[in-house]
Design an enzyme around this catalytic site. Structure first.
Site, PDB file in Angstrom:
ATOM      1  N   CYS A  24      10.201  -9.658  -1.506  1.00 37.95           N
ATOM      2  CA  CYS A  24       9.565  -8.554  -0.786  1.00 37.95           C
ATOM      3  C   CYS A  24       9.529  -8.756   0.724  1.00 37.95           C
ATOM      4  O   CYS A  24       9.074  -7.872   1.452  1.00 37.95           O
ATOM      5  CB  CYS A  24       8.149  -8.347  -1.324  1.00 37.95           C
ATOM      6  SG  CYS A  24       8.125  -8.084  -3.106  1.00 37.95           S
ATOM      7  N   HIS A  27       0.990  -6.388   4.883  1.00 36.97           N
ATOM      8  CA  HIS A  27       1.776  -6.422   3.649  1.00 36.97           C
ATOM      9  C   HIS A  27       0.961  -5.819   2.507  1.00 36.97           C
ATOM     10  O   HIS A  27       1.477  -5.023   1.732  1.00 36.97           O
ATOM     11  CB  HIS A  27       2.172  -7.855   3.312  1.00 36.97           C
ATOM     12  CG  HIS A  27       3.055  -7.973   2.110  1.00 36.97           C
ATOM     13  ND1 HIS A  27       4.323  -7.430   2.081  1.00 36.97           N
ATOM     14  CD2 HIS A  27       2.856  -8.541   0.898  1.00 36.97           C
ATOM     15  CE1 HIS A  27       4.876  -7.676   0.895  1.00 36.97           C
ATOM     16  NE2 HIS A  27       4.005  -8.335   0.162  1.00 36.97           N
ATOM     17  N   GLU A  66      -3.788 -12.735   3.484  1.00 30.93           N
ATOM     18  CA  GLU A  66      -3.196 -12.247   4.731  1.00 30.93           C
ATOM     19  C   GLU A  66      -4.253 -12.062   5.815  1.00 30.93           C
ATOM     20  O   GLU A  66      -4.053 -12.460   6.976  1.00 30.93           O
ATOM     21  CB  GLU A  66      -2.477 -10.933   4.463  1.00 30.93           C
ATOM     22  CG  GLU A  66      -1.849 -10.297   5.680  1.00 30.93           C
ATOM     23  CD  GLU A  66      -1.112  -8.997   5.353  1.00 30.93           C
ATOM     24  OE1 GLU A  66      -0.431  -8.476   6.247  1.00 30.93           O
ATOM     25  OE2 GLU A  66      -1.227  -8.513   4.200  1.00 30.93           O
ATOM     26  N   LYS A 120       1.205   0.754   2.022  1.00 28.47           N
ATOM     27  CA  LYS A 120       1.592   0.748   0.601  1.00 28.47           C
ATOM     28  C   LYS A 120       0.595   1.520  -0.250  1.00 28.47           C
ATOM     29  O   LYS A 120       0.903   1.879  -1.395  1.00 28.47           O
ATOM     30  CB  LYS A 120       1.725  -0.688   0.089  1.00 28.47           C
ATOM     31  CG  LYS A 120       2.924  -1.445   0.648  1.00 28.47           C
ATOM     32  CD  LYS A 120       3.025  -2.833   0.028  1.00 28.47           C
ATOM     33  CE  LYS A 120       4.187  -3.630   0.603  1.00 28.47           C
ATOM     34  NZ  LYS A 120       3.940  -4.050   2.004  1.00 28.47           N
ATOM     35  N   HIS A 149       4.881  -0.024  -3.363  1.00 26.82           N
ATOM     36  CA  HIS A 149       5.537  -1.233  -2.851  1.00 26.82           C
ATOM     37  C   HIS A 149       7.041  -1.114  -3.066  1.00 26.82           C
ATOM     38  O   HIS A 149       7.509  -1.091  -4.204  1.00 26.82           O
ATOM     39  CB  HIS A 149       4.967  -2.451  -3.575  1.00 26.82           C
ATOM     40  CG  HIS A 149       5.423  -3.757  -3.018  1.00 26.82           C
ATOM     41  ND1 HIS A 149       6.233  -3.863  -1.911  1.00 26.82           N
ATOM     42  CD2 HIS A 149       5.172  -5.040  -3.420  1.00 26.82           C
ATOM     43  CE1 HIS A 149       6.462  -5.135  -1.658  1.00 26.82           C
ATOM     44  NE2 HIS A 149       5.828  -5.867  -2.544  1.00 26.82           N
ATOM     45  N   PHE A 209       7.738 -13.072  -3.275  1.00 28.52           N
ATOM     46  CA  PHE A 209       7.769 -14.095  -4.318  1.00 28.52           C
ATOM     47  C   PHE A 209       8.667 -15.250  -3.857  1.00 28.52           C
ATOM     48  O   PHE A 209       9.743 -15.034  -3.294  1.00 28.52           O
ATOM     49  CB  PHE A 209       8.343 -13.514  -5.610  1.00 28.52           C
ATOM     50  CG  PHE A 209       7.366 -12.673  -6.401  1.00 28.52           C
ATOM     51  CD1 PHE A 209       6.080 -12.450  -5.973  1.00 28.52           C
ATOM     52  CD2 PHE A 209       7.761 -12.091  -7.603  1.00 28.52           C
ATOM     53  CE1 PHE A 209       5.194 -11.680  -6.706  1.00 28.52           C
ATOM     54  CE2 PHE A 209       6.890 -11.318  -8.352  1.00 28.52           C
ATOM     55  CZ  PHE A 209       5.603 -11.109  -7.898  1.00 28.52           C
TER      56      PHE A 209
END
Length: 423
Positions: free
Chosen positions: A170, A310, A321, A342, A347, A411
């Site tokens: 991502c 994010h 974050e 998002k 996403h 990931f």
């Protein structure tokens, strides 16, 4: 033309997203706080635990001729739609070497995808099983290649300085833009078309993400399912689409009289080295990426007034974050308006960094921070660490030079932070 200090600017933007078929309609949807999440209507969705997603608002076949579209995976279709818009928006009316005001040997393309041509791969495997070897499309391999979107965009613009495809889950789209910035800064190219794309709304990825417990199962309330920072958040919503920007050396842009949206200040990159899926809970890797950004650029934390986070709507990732932002910036984080777009687009995996870079650039250009929607009961930890823009869009300072960050994490522990600044 070797240099490590060239200023890089954004001269074109393009997008196709769950909110609109171009950058303008996407931006309008973001500012309005509109959700692009819908119930899945395909027959296969009935047996899924997750039955919602955020498909593109405009099918790419409405933009790309059908004969061409049939030879492109959906991810490449999205990339080409966004790239065509960005290329025209930058003021280029032709392919490099055929009339465009850019040397093809000084033009690059960097388009990322986290998964690549997964729908082509799985669909053609079904053809193989059900209809036999001879019915498999001869276009399968060039369609399923992860570099297919970048290669096709490179062919469209006539890029010869280099065509690249970072794959970092991502964080891929943001890493592509960071790589493009470096191509220009170090003198490899004068212009680079960069961004990210993804097309993974398919029964296998949805089943796999669902079984990981990574996605929201709030099927009864699709538009309220993606809820970053809310105490009831239960995972992300899968989206699709692409975001592409045209990056250019400031000198090259000035010579041709191009409109400039913003300066692309630079990138910060790190890795968590913690877990293949779970984020490091204290945000240490993210902190390192932020520090790396500050060390590699002339960015002043006092300039940063906006963060496109994010924030996927997962319990652990959203807070890690914000902890990192607070750790690195301290009291300066108090004047950073944090938006989680998002909540509206879902996403887009490898496409997220591209679309969210478009949103970040437009936030600076219009001096408006989009809202984070669906935050009905904010997590106390989120409220303690950041100023989350909720409910409706917020005006950013109208005077002076301001900067914004776009955060992307993937990931494998990939962390990429991009910085943009008004000019």
């Amino acid at each position: 033309m070797s240099s490590t200090n060239r200023t890089v600017v954004v001269t074109g933007i393009g997008a196709t997203t769950p909110l609109g078929g171009d950058a303008a309609s996407t931006w309008e949807g973001l500012v309005a706080g509109r959700s692009g999440v819908k119930p899945l209507e395909q027959e296969w969705a009935a047996e899924q635990a997750v039955r919602i997603a955020a498909p593109v608002a405009v099918e790419p076949t409405e933009v790309i001729p059908r004969p061409q579209a049939r030879r492109l995976d959906r991810s490449a279709q999205f990339a080409l739609v966004a790239a065509k818009e960005a290329w025209a928006d930058a003021g280029f009316e032709a392919k490099a070497g055929e009339g465009a005001d850019v040397d093809p040997d000084r033009l690059g393309a960097v388009i990322a995808s986290g998964i690549g041509g997964v729908t082509t791969l799985l669909d053609q495997y079904d053809v193989l099983k059900e209809k036999g070897v001879r019915r498999v499309s001869p276009h399968t391999v060039p369609m399923l290649m992860p570099n297919s979107p970048s290669a096709n965009v490179g062919l469209f613009v006539g890029a010869r300085a280099g065509v690249h495809t970072p794959v970092s889950a991502c964080a891929s789209g943001a890493e592509a833009i960071g790589y493009a910035i470096e191509m220009i800064r170090t003198g490899r190219a004068d212009v680079v078309v960069a961004g990210g794309t993804e097309a993974a709304i398919h029964p296998l990825p949805i089943a796999a993400f669902g079984n990981m417990m990574a996605m929201s199962k709030n099927n009864d309330d699709p538009q309220g399912a993606s809820r970053p920072y809310d105490v009831a958040r239960d995972g992300f919503v899968l989206g699709e689409g692409a975001g592409v920007i045209v990056l250019e050396s400031a000198e090259h842009a000035a010579k041709r009289g191009a409109r400039v949206y913003a300066e692309a200040v630079g990138q910060g990159i790190s890795a968590d080295s913690h877990d293949i899926v779970q984020p490091e809970p204290e945000g240490r890797g993210i902190s390192h990426a932020l520090q790396n950004l500050l060390e590699r650029t002339d960015l002043d934390p006092a300039e940063i007034v906006h963060v496109n986070a994010h924030a996927t709507s997962t319990p652990a990732g959203d807070i890690a974050e914000l902890k990192a932002l607070r750790k690195v910036f301290g009291d300066d984080a108090d004047h950073m308006a944090v938006s989680a777009t998002k909540s509206m687009t879902g996403h887009l995996l490898g496409g997220a960094g591209g679309v969210e870079s478009v949103a970040t650039v437009l936030a600076l250009y219009h001096r408006v921070a989009p809202p984070t929607i669906n935050v009905e009961n904010i997590d106390p930890e989120a409220e303690a660490h950041a100023d989350v823009v909720r409910g409706e869009a917020r005006k950013l300072p109208v005077e002076g030079r301001i900067a914004a960050l776009n955060d992307s994490f993937g990931f494998g522990g990939h962390n990429v932070v991009l910085a943009f600044r008004t000019v």
